[in-house]
Motif scaffolding. Structure first.
Motif, PDB file in Angstrom:
ATOM      1  N   HIS A 113      16.801 -19.724   5.173  1.00 41.05           N
ATOM      2  CA  HIS A 113      16.394 -18.323   5.327  1.00 41.05           C
ATOM      3  C   HIS A 113      17.199 -17.444   4.371  1.00 41.05           C
ATOM      4  O   HIS A 113      18.390 -17.684   4.130  1.00 41.05           O
ATOM      5  CB  HIS A 113      16.623 -17.849   6.758  1.00 41.05           C
ATOM      6  N   ILE A 114      16.563 -16.426   3.845  1.00 44.51           N
ATOM      7  CA  ILE A 114      17.226 -15.503   2.921  1.00 44.51           C
ATOM      8  C   ILE A 114      18.186 -14.605   3.699  1.00 44.51           C
ATOM      9  O   ILE A 114      17.816 -14.005   4.710  1.00 44.51           O
ATOM     10  CB  ILE A 114      16.187 -14.649   2.170  1.00 44.51           C
ATOM     11  N   LYS A 115      19.411 -14.506   3.222  1.00 41.75           N
ATOM     12  CA  LYS A 115      20.394 -13.650   3.869  1.00 41.75           C
ATOM     13  C   LYS A 115      20.132 -12.188   3.510  1.00 41.75           C
ATOM     14  O   LYS A 115      19.954 -11.852   2.330  1.00 41.75           O
ATOM     15  CB  LYS A 115      21.807 -14.027   3.419  1.00 41.75           C
ATOM     16  N   VAL A 116      20.083 -11.335   4.539  1.00 35.36           N
ATOM     17  CA  VAL A 116      19.884  -9.906   4.313  1.00 35.36           C
ATOM     18  C   VAL A 116      20.866  -9.110   5.153  1.00 35.36           C
ATOM     19  O   VAL A 116      21.407  -9.600   6.148  1.00 35.36           O
ATOM     20  CB  VAL A 116      18.437  -9.461   4.663  1.00 35.36           C
ATOM     21  N   ASP A 117      21.079  -7.852   4.753  1.00 30.23           N
ATOM     22  CA  ASP A 117      21.883  -6.955   5.578  1.00 30.23           C
ATOM     23  C   ASP A 117      20.967  -6.191   6.526  1.00 30.23           C
ATOM     24  O   ASP A 117      19.773  -6.467   6.619  1.00 30.23           O
ATOM     25  CB  ASP A 117      22.726  -6.023   4.704  1.00 30.23           C
ATOM     26  N   GLU A 118      21.511  -5.198   7.210  1.00 32.94           N
ATOM     27  CA  GLU A 118      20.722  -4.483   8.212  1.00 32.94           C
ATOM     28  C   GLU A 118      19.645  -3.586   7.599  1.00 32.94           C
ATOM     29  O   GLU A 118      18.785  -3.075   8.308  1.00 32.94           O
ATOM     30  CB  GLU A 118      21.638  -3.651   9.116  1.00 32.94           C
ATOM     31  N   LYS A 119      19.693  -3.417   6.270  1.00 36.26           N
ATOM     32  CA  LYS A 119      18.631  -2.682   5.577  1.00 36.26           C
ATOM     33  C   LYS A 119      17.689  -3.628   4.829  1.00 36.26           C
ATOM     34  O   LYS A 119      16.903  -3.201   3.983  1.00 36.26           O
ATOM     35  CB  LYS A 119      19.241  -1.655   4.616  1.00 36.26           C
ATOM     36  N   SER A 131       0.830  -1.213   0.000  1.00 38.32           N
ATOM     37  CA  SER A 131       0.000   0.000   0.000  1.00 38.32           C
ATOM     38  C   SER A 131       0.859   1.255   0.000  1.00 38.32           C
ATOM     39  O   SER A 131       0.568   2.215  -0.730  1.00 38.32           O
ATOM     40  CB  SER A 131      -0.931  -0.008   1.218  1.00 38.32           C
ATOM     41  N   ALA A 132       1.930   1.256   0.798  1.00 37.07           N
ATOM     42  CA  ALA A 132       2.789   2.440   0.877  1.00 37.07           C
ATOM     43  C   ALA A 132       3.484   2.709  -0.449  1.00 37.07           C
ATOM     44  O   ALA A 132       3.599   3.869  -0.881  1.00 37.07           O
ATOM     45  CB  ALA A 132       3.827   2.252   1.984  1.00 37.07           C
ATOM     46  N   LEU A 133       3.943   1.657  -1.107  1.00 34.21           N
ATOM     47  CA  LEU A 133       4.586   1.839  -2.403  1.00 34.21           C
ATOM     48  C   LEU A 133       3.604   2.376  -3.438  1.00 34.21           C
ATOM     49  O   LEU A 133       3.935   3.265  -4.229  1.00 34.21           O
ATOM     50  CB  LEU A 133       5.182   0.510  -2.868  1.00 34.21           C
ATOM     51  N   ALA A 134       2.386   1.826  -3.437  1.00 35.78           N
ATOM     52  CA  ALA A 134       1.369   2.293  -4.380  1.00 35.78           C
ATOM     53  C   ALA A 134       0.990   3.744  -4.104  1.00 35.78           C
ATOM     54  O   ALA A 134       0.838   4.557  -5.031  1.00 35.78           O
ATOM     55  CB  ALA A 134       0.140   1.397  -4.314  1.00 35.78           C
ATOM     56  N   PRO A 140      19.624   9.651   8.276  1.00 36.84           N
ATOM     57  CA  PRO A 140      20.347   8.397   8.030  1.00 36.84           C
ATOM     58  C   PRO A 140      19.370   7.280   7.701  1.00 36.84           C
ATOM     59  O   PRO A 140      18.188   7.345   8.062  1.00 36.84           O
ATOM     60  CB  PRO A 140      21.056   8.137   9.362  1.00 36.84           C
ATOM     61  N   PRO A 141      19.849   6.234   7.018  1.00 38.63           N
ATOM     62  CA  PRO A 141      18.950   5.124   6.689  1.00 38.63           C
ATOM     63  C   PRO A 141      18.478   4.397   7.951  1.00 38.63           C
ATOM     64  O   PRO A 141      19.176   4.346   8.964  1.00 38.63           O
ATOM     65  CB  PRO A 141      19.819   4.215   5.813  1.00 38.63           C
ATOM     66  N   SER A 142      17.284   3.872   7.872  1.00 35.96           N
ATOM     67  CA  SER A 142      16.745   3.061   8.960  1.00 35.96           C
ATOM     68  C   SER A 142      17.279   1.640   8.827  1.00 35.96           C
ATOM     69  O   SER A 142      17.376   1.105   7.718  1.00 35.96           O
ATOM     70  CB  SER A 142      15.225   3.068   8.888  1.00 35.96           C
ATOM     71  N   THR A 143      17.645   1.015   9.950  1.00 35.80           N
ATOM     72  CA  THR A 143      18.237  -0.318   9.906  1.00 35.80           C
ATOM     73  C   THR A 143      17.698  -1.176  11.053  1.00 35.80           C
ATOM     74  O   THR A 143      17.014  -0.691  11.953  1.00 35.80           O
ATOM     75  CB  THR A 143      19.770  -0.268  10.032  1.00 35.80           C
ATOM     76  N   THR A 144      18.055  -2.456  11.005  1.00 41.15           N
ATOM     77  CA  THR A 144      17.685  -3.382  12.069  1.00 41.15           C
ATOM     78  C   THR A 144      18.646  -3.319  13.249  1.00 41.15           C
ATOM     79  O   THR A 144      18.407  -3.966  14.270  1.00 41.15           O
ATOM     80  CB  THR A 144      17.658  -4.825  11.541  1.00 41.15           C
ATOM     81  N   PHE A 190       8.721  -3.589   7.688  1.00 39.25           N
ATOM     82  CA  PHE A 190       7.976  -2.664   6.817  1.00 39.25           C
ATOM     83  C   PHE A 190       8.365  -1.225   7.088  1.00 39.25           C
ATOM     84  O   PHE A 190       8.615  -0.436   6.162  1.00 39.25           O
ATOM     85  CB  PHE A 190       6.472  -2.863   7.006  1.00 39.25           C
ATOM     86  N   ARG A 191       8.431  -0.854   8.366  1.00 38.40           N
ATOM     87  CA  ARG A 191       8.772   0.530   8.705  1.00 38.40           C
ATOM     88  C   ARG A 191      10.157   0.905   8.172  1.00 38.40           C
ATOM     89  O   ARG A 191      10.378   2.026   7.700  1.00 38.40           O
ATOM     90  CB  ARG A 191       8.697   0.734  10.218  1.00 38.40           C
ATOM     91  N   ILE A 192      11.095  -0.043   8.270  1.00 41.94           N
ATOM     92  CA  ILE A 192      12.456   0.219   7.789  1.00 41.94           C
ATOM     93  C   ILE A 192      12.448   0.467   6.282  1.00 41.94           C
ATOM     94  O   ILE A 192      13.035   1.439   5.786  1.00 41.94           O
ATOM     95  CB  ILE A 192      13.378  -0.963   8.153  1.00 41.94           C
ATOM     96  N   LEU A 193      11.776  -0.395   5.529  1.00 46.21           N
ATOM     97  CA  LEU A 193      11.766  -0.244   4.080  1.00 46.21           C
ATOM     98  C   LEU A 193      10.963   0.982   3.641  1.00 46.21           C
ATOM     99  O   LEU A 193      11.328   1.660   2.670  1.00 46.21           O
ATOM    100  CB  LEU A 193      11.218  -1.505   3.426  1.00 46.21           C
ATOM    101  N   LYS A 194       9.897   1.257   4.341  1.00 43.91           N
ATOM    102  CA  LYS A 194       9.142   2.467   4.017  1.00 43.91           C
ATOM    103  C   LYS A 194      10.015   3.706   4.217  1.00 43.91           C
ATOM    104  O   LYS A 194      10.033   4.613   3.370  1.00 43.91           O
ATOM    105  CB  LYS A 194       7.893   2.571   4.893  1.00 43.91           C
ATOM    106  N   ALA A 195      10.751   3.733   5.318  1.00 44.06           N
ATOM    107  CA  ALA A 195      11.614   4.882   5.594  1.00 44.06           C
ATOM    108  C   ALA A 195      12.717   5.025   4.551  1.00 44.06           C
ATOM    109  O   ALA A 195      13.057   6.134   4.134  1.00 44.06           O
ATOM    110  CB  ALA A 195      12.219   4.758   6.988  1.00 44.06           C
ATOM    111  N   ASN A 196      13.272   3.904   4.108  1.00 43.33           N
ATOM    112  CA  ASN A 196      14.421   3.952   3.205  1.00 43.33           C
ATOM    113  C   ASN A 196      14.048   4.097   1.738  1.00 43.33           C
ATOM    114  O   ASN A 196      14.849   4.601   0.940  1.00 43.33           O
ATOM    115  CB  ASN A 196      15.268   2.690   3.376  1.00 43.33           C
ATOM    116  N   ILE A 197      12.857   3.631   1.374  1.00 43.37           N
ATOM    117  CA  ILE A 197      12.479   3.622  -0.043  1.00 43.37           C
ATOM    118  C   ILE A 197      11.380   4.627  -0.347  1.00 43.37           C
ATOM    119  O   ILE A 197      11.462   5.383  -1.317  1.00 43.37           O
ATOM    120  CB  ILE A 197      12.052   2.207  -0.471  1.00 43.37           C
ATOM    121  N   VAL A 198      10.354   4.655   0.491  1.00 43.61           N
ATOM    122  CA  VAL A 198       9.210   5.533   0.221  1.00 43.61           C
ATOM    123  C   VAL A 198       9.447   6.937   0.755  1.00 43.61           C
ATOM    124  O   VAL A 198       9.158   7.934   0.095  1.00 43.61           O
ATOM    125  CB  VAL A 198       7.921   4.941   0.831  1.00 43.61           C
TER     126      VAL A 198
END
Length: 503
Positions: free
Chosen positions: A330-336, A26-29, A379-383, A364-372
């Motif tokens: 599990h899929i490997k991801v970084d802090e973003k 929804s946020a991306l749309a 600074p970027p939002s991270t885990t 979701f909040r992290i990706l919304k902050a960094n992309i949307v």
């Protein structure tokens, strides 16, 4: 890369409509990006459909049964009327095996329907919001990577397949109950072999539920069905229940389970399982060694497998996209939350780590902050450094935030750590409710006075934990809670007294 004829092209594609993927779509749309959300089963993910919502709905039914069972302790009696049908009288006795019989009438089909109705309400609400979102297309089907920019989607209705391209992909496919490789497991009647999803579709109360696994799933369902009238035996491989908790918390929880009639067997490994051709009450036999190494044959009506969860990555063909996974899948991801392929991200349980809905939503909040909502000035939002609160919804609840004592000592050293432990029997509000089982425990840095961790196994333990979490977010000295004015009588005022036990 030019889009091929007949291929649908989007700015963003989310695979899986869990508690992070759905709001992200929804946020991306809303940000003006053409977005597709691909879901092969049902909107809402595990939480709404097989996890938090249905389990806690059923646990509420179990709590009502428990309180009705204890009514006389509060001076309230169920007095049978001549108009009640046979079997509606409430009474308690012991059966031939020494199990206390809970002879309330439990309409399992009504319990199940109440659960279904609430799930349907939550799910339909999510679906309705998605349907109204401009710029978002919901595709019902099963997605598989063709390459790092393309998905093949087998549509849910019929055999038709489509291809989808996107600038960015977000994988939110979650996990499913694991099935251990145990001899004889496949020989059981499927209706008697249960996991955390299928157990909620039972239309009758099991006569004797055998539970493999003594953590969240095993204990929540074990206590629930004991309260609904089942015999329950929990078999746990480790030396304690809930193995990540401190020993005194696990021991207190074990005693609470045993006091309600749940049998707990620790330090045991199932050797073999086979079907029992007996009556309804005897359909499963589990073989395990006792503490002396002698074989024990435990007969039950149903077997619940509660030994972990497996990521839903094995059908995605991630190799075609070049996405790396760890040894458990599990899929490997970084802090973003970015994979090794920069335009592919993973959200929620599928990337491992704490498998809680609120952590998925924080993804979701992290990706919304960094992309949307990205801004060059922030600074970027991270885990990194994010807190991980959780609650196990046994009764009483087990709420935890921060470090356990053993983790704090390993990180800071014994000399820097102080702990405070206080039984819930010291909490006035718990005594007034006659629900004073359990204890609370705090871990404090001895130099800074900051709270490093807190656990409450007690009445509304999750709510008490949340108060301490707020103090930890503010990096408050523990004395701020110790000297605060809380309303009386409340559970919160226990935080005045806990710190007096620091040592």
């Amino acid at each position: 890369m030019a889009t091929q004829p007949g291929v649908k092209k989007y700015d963003a594609v989310i695979i899986g409509s869990g508690q992070s993927g759905t709001p992200l779509a929804s946020a991306l749309a809303q940000s003006g990006r053409t977005t597709a959300l691909i879901e092969k089963a049902h909107v809402g993910g595990c939480c709404i459909n097989e996890g938090c919502t249905p389990t806690k709905t059923m646990i509420a039914s179990g709590r009502v049964a428990h309180l009705a069972h204890r009514a006389a302790e509060y001076g309230v009696w169920n007095v049978p009327s001549q108009n009640l049908e046979k079997g509606h009288k409430v009474y308690h006795s012991k059966d031939e095996g020494g199990w206390e019989k809970v002879n309330q009438v439990v309409d399992m089909q009504k319990v199940r329907q109440r659960k279904r109705d609430i799930v349907d309400s939550f799910r339909s609400g999510s679906e309705g919001r998605l349907d109204k979102q401009e710029g978002l297309e919901v595709i019902r089907g099963d997605a598989v990577f063709k390459d790092e920019r393309t998905l093949t989607v087998k549509l849910a209705e019929g055999e038709e397949e489509i291809e989808v391209e996107a600038d960015n992909f977000f994988v939110n496919t979650g996990e499913r109950p694991s099935r251990p490789n145990l001899p004889g497991l496949d020989s059981l009647d499927p209706s008697r072999l249960l996991d955390s999803t299928t157990i909620m579709e039972l239309d009758e109360v099991p006569h004797h539920l055998i539970v493999l696994g003594g953590s969240y799933v095993g204990l929540e369902f074990g206590q629930l069905f004991r309260r609904l009238g089942s015999r329950v035996t929990v078999l746990q491989r480790g030396k304690q229940l809930v193995p990540h908790e401190d020993a005194e918390i696990a021991d207190a929880l074990k005693e609470i389970m045993k006091a309600e009639g749940v049998r707990v067997v620790l330090n045991t490994t199932v050797a073999n399982i086979k079907p029992d051709e007996g009556t309804f009450e005897h359909k499963v036999i589990v073989f395990y060694p006792d503490k002396h190494g002698r074989d024990v044959a435990l007969s039950g009506s149903h077997l619940l497998i509660a030994t972990g969860r497996t990521p839903n990555t094995d059908t995605l063909n991630l190799e075609a996209a070049g996405v790396e996974v760890d040894g458990s899948g599990h899929i490997k991801v970084d802090e973003k939350l970015q994979t090794n392929i920069p335009h592919i991200y993973a959200l929620g349980d599928v990337h491992g780590g704490p498998a809680f809905t609120h952590m998925s939503y924080d993804d979701f909040r992290i990706l919304k902050a960094n992309i949307v909502s990205a801004s060059s000035s922030s600074p970027p939002s991270t885990t990194r450094y994010r807190q991980v609160p959780y609650v196990m919804y046994t009764d009483p609840q087990l709420g935890h935030i921060g470090l356990h004592e053993h983790e704090a000592r390993a990180k800071y050293g014994d000399a820097s750590i102080k702990t405070a432990t206080m039984p819930m029997a010291y909490v006035a509000r718990a005594l007034e409710n006659d629900e004073s089982r359990g204890l609370m425990k705090a871990v404090v840095h001895g130099v800074s006075g900051q709270i490093l961790g807190f656990t409450c196994l007690g009445l509304e333990g999750g709510e008490i934990m949340s108060i301490v979490q707020t103090a930890m977010l503010g990096k408050l000295h523990y004395t701020v809670l110790q000297n605060a004015i809380y309303a009386h009588p409340s559970l919160a005022e226990s935080l005045n007294n806990l710190w007096g036990f620091l040592q």
